[in-house]
Scaffold this motif. Structure first.
Motif, PDB file in Angstrom:
ATOM      1  N   LYS A 181       1.129   5.611   2.733  1.00 15.71           N
ATOM      2  CA  LYS A 181       1.878   7.366   3.243  1.00 15.71           C
ATOM      3  C   LYS A 181       2.560   7.833   2.196  1.00 15.71           C
ATOM      4  O   LYS A 181       3.008   8.265   2.815  1.00 15.71           O
ATOM      5  CB  LYS A 181       2.967   5.487   3.644  1.00 15.71           C
ATOM      6  N   SER A 182       2.772   7.374   1.384  1.00 13.54           N
ATOM      7  CA  SER A 182       3.475   8.019   0.032  1.00 13.54           C
ATOM      8  C   SER A 182       2.855   9.291  -0.429  1.00 13.54           C
ATOM      9  O   SER A 182       2.452  10.831  -0.189  1.00 13.54           O
ATOM     10  CB  SER A 182       3.906   7.316  -0.851  1.00 13.54           C
ATOM     11  N   THR A 193       0.785  -1.022  -0.106  1.00 18.03           N
ATOM     12  CA  THR A 193      -0.171   0.171   0.381  1.00 18.03           C
ATOM     13  C   THR A 193       0.391   1.349   0.070  1.00 18.03           C
ATOM     14  O   THR A 193       2.137   1.734   0.869  1.00 18.03           O
ATOM     15  CB  THR A 193      -0.953   0.197   1.112  1.00 18.03           C
ATOM     16  N   GLN A 194       0.444   2.204  -0.494  1.00 15.46           N
ATOM     17  CA  GLN A 194       0.865   3.263  -1.154  1.00 15.46           C
ATOM     18  C   GLN A 194       0.513   5.231  -0.584  1.00 15.46           C
ATOM     19  O   GLN A 194       0.865   5.684  -0.228  1.00 15.46           O
ATOM     20  CB  GLN A 194       0.894   3.619  -2.031  1.00 15.46           C
TER      21      GLN A 194
END
Ligand SMILES: [Zn+2]
Lengths: 276, 343
Positions: free
Chosen positions: B40-41, B37-38
């Protein structure tokens, strides 16, 4: 030249090239197994795929009419396998043009190359998309070959390459740079520019390179040929298939803006991606 | 001998900000799943940036693929097909999954099954119970809000959808106003439990004679209320704001769904999509459905509410059985939609 003449010229040229390479490499000891390579270049508008065996060309499919690499790439790959009577499992390595170039084009080529290499358990090698253009132009050892792609807003992707004993050497790193700054790096050198996008920089080039020793490669060298890509990738060390990513040479706008506001951001932020 | 071979499908999902690969048996059992999963980005930017998402997908996809093979010890010989999300979603993100799926299918001569992401969300419910037809699905996520009628297996017809913002999008937008991190759904849900519906925000199109939704009016009313209070220096209760917003959303969703159930009598109501994880929505629909005899509410398991490849494997299994195939020219279709029910 008429289109047909260009094709004839390309074929003849490829033949001479193969011959040169073969003669050049005959001194090296022959490997027992003939290395078979699938080469893929979708880094810009042209699409080129090739199958090579022991540095000679089995089949190549190069087009400039593909509007969508996602639609055209796999059918083109499938076709050259059929023409060569090879099965995907029979190749030894996948060589892909790793960038710079169009972000979407690069991702289609690189994802395809990664997935093929991983699922067939074969080697993966990435080669600069700029080097692929330089590899098609044979000049003396003093000439710096400078392939150029337009990167918009007066910027280009460019690098510098020289031939040294039939080896293409990267003399000026691939970079994302303003056309003006590129020309500043070329002062005093014997330069040969390559690339169709140079037309867009014509006026600037004439002004900035005034008095310098420069020339332009023939127009057909602006189209990347996967055969040349495969040759360049044949001797490179294989890379990690899962970690391999395109060389975009440029952060996304969102990221560079964020980094401007958060100078130590990257270290403080922690991992961007989490797995579960 | 009449031993049937298990159908094992390798599924890819990369339509937005999750890279996910799964191995699914007979459309109903997840043998392995690996998801990167992205979130946080994208929290850096307050929402998903498409080019950043695409770059993360290409970093992650082979690692995820490797995980599911390592975990199960399966080989390509064991597979029946490759399923992949080809739309709707972000085009650059979709292309990573589509390119990888085509390459693997080609390398091993396996059939390729293109899957609509929304069908995937509906089939996440398959991991709770077998689906019986006809069925109705309420699909609520960050990108979509729609009511889908399924007269039989592998047939999807839209009977209503949002005319502006998706439901989850509205959650994220008001979350930003409340100073919450993206995605805001979970935090708003938690905040709402500590507050009461005191603001009585509008319930858009609730009484209209169709099954469409609208959330932009609610979003504007919410933002205006907060800005007005800011201007006069009044401090509003975050919990009450969240509770009022959530109540309005849940009222509209359940009201419209109940009306649809009257017109299209079905055996099951499926609740699916990222917003299906909302506790208030789950509780309300459970209560309403219990009043209707012969109707079962099937909720996708919480862990398969967000985007994931297991749901693509489940929907892909059904499509595979029905002969749905993609060829090597399969492309991403960012605007892919089910067709509307024609009356
Ligand atoms: Zn989704």
């Amino acid at each position: 030249m008429k289109t047909r003449d260009i094709f004839l010229f390309c074929e003849m040229y490829a033949w001479v090239y193969v011959k040169l390479i073969k003669e050049g490499s005959s001194v090296k000891k022959r490997t027992e197994h003939n290395m078979k390579i699938l080469a893929i270049d979708t880094s810009n508008r042209p699409l080129s795929v090739a199958l090579l065996e022991d540095q000679s060309l089995l089949a190549e499919n190069t087009t400039t009419v593909s509007k969508n690499h996602s639609v055209a790439l796999m059918p083109a790959i499938s076709e050259i396998f059929e023409q060569s009577h090879l099965k995907p499992t029979e190749i030894d390595r996948v060589v892909v043009a790793k960038g710079p170039g169009s972000y979407t084009g690069l991702r289609i080529g690189v994802t395809t190359a990664k997935a093929l290499a991983y699922s067939l358990d074969k080697e993966l090698v990435g080669v600069s998309s700029l080097a692929v253009l330089a590899a098609a132009v044979h000049v003396d050892h003093e000439t710096l070959l400078v392939p150029v792609f337009d990167a918009r807003r007066d910027n280009v992707f460019a690098g510098g390459y020289v031939w040294d004993n039939d080896q293409l050497i990267n003399a000026l790193p691939d970079q994302h740079i303003s056309f003006k700054d590129l020309c500043a790096q070329l002062v005093g050198k014997k330069v040969c520019f390559i690339g169709a996008d140079l037309v867009k920089f014509k006026d600037e080039l004439l002004e900035l390179m005034a008095g310098q020793d420069y020339s332009f490669a023939p127009a057909d060298s602006a189209i990347p040929r996967a055969f040349n890509l495969g040759l360049l990738g044949a001797s490179e060390k294989p890379q990690s298939v899962s970690d391999f990513v395109p060389k975009y040479l440029r952060l996304t706008q969102a990221e560079s803006q964020w980094l401007e506001k958060n100078p130590q951001g990257k270290e403080k932020h922690g991992p961007y991606v989490k797995k579960y | 001998m009449n031993e049937e071979k298990d159908t094992i499908i390798l599924a890819f999902e990369s339509s937005c900000d999750e890279t996910s690969v799964a191995l699914v048996k007979n459309g109903s059992e997840v043998l392995a799943q690996s998801t990167a999963t992205q979130i946080k980005s994208h929290q850096r930017f307050g929402g998903v940036v498409p080019e950043v998402a695409s770059r993360h997908h290409i970093e992650q996809i082979i690692g995820c693929l490797d995980d599911v093979f390592q975990e199960t010890g399966l080989a390509y010989d064991d597979l029946s097909a490759i399923a992949v999300t080809y739309g709707p979603g972000l085009v650059g993100a979709l292309l990573v999954g589509v390119s990888a799926a085509k390459a693997v299918a080609f390398a091993h001569g396996l059939p390729l099954v293109p899957v609509n992401h929304m069908a995937g969300h509906i089939y996440a419910a398959r991991y709770s119970a077998p689906i019986e037809f006809p069925t109705l699905a309420l699909l609520v996520s960050g990108g979509h809000t729609e009511l889908v009628y399924m007269p039989k297996e592998n047939e999807y017809q839209i009977i209503g959808e949002t005319r502006d913002d998706a439901c989850g999008e509205a959650f994220d937008k008001i979350g930003r106003v409340l100073g919450l991190n993206y995605p805001a759904g979970k935090e708003i849900d938690e905040l709402a439990h500590q507050g009461k519906d005191t603001f009585n925000f509008p319930r858009a199109m609730e009484k209209e004679d169709n099954f469409d939704f609208s959330f932009s009016g609610l979003k504007s009313a919410f933002i205006n209320t907060v800005h007005h209070a800011d201007q006069i220096g009044e401090k509003l209760s975050q919990a009450d704001l969240a509770a009022s917003f959530q109540q309005s959303v849940v009222d509209v969703l359940s009201e419209k769904t109940l009306r649809a159930l009257q017109k299209y009598p079905v055996k099951q109501l499926i609740l699916a999509g990222g917003v299906a994880a909302n506790s208030e929505l789950r509780a309300r629909l459970k209560e309403e459905c219990s009043k209707l005899s012969g109707l079962a509410l099937i909720e996708a398991p919480l862990k398969y509410c967000g985007d994931n490849a297991a749901m693509i494997g489940a929907a892909g299994y059904v499509a595979y059985k029905h002969g749905v195939r993609g060829d090597m020219s399969l492309n991403a279709e960012p605007g892919l939609e089910f067709s509307w029910l024609s009356e």
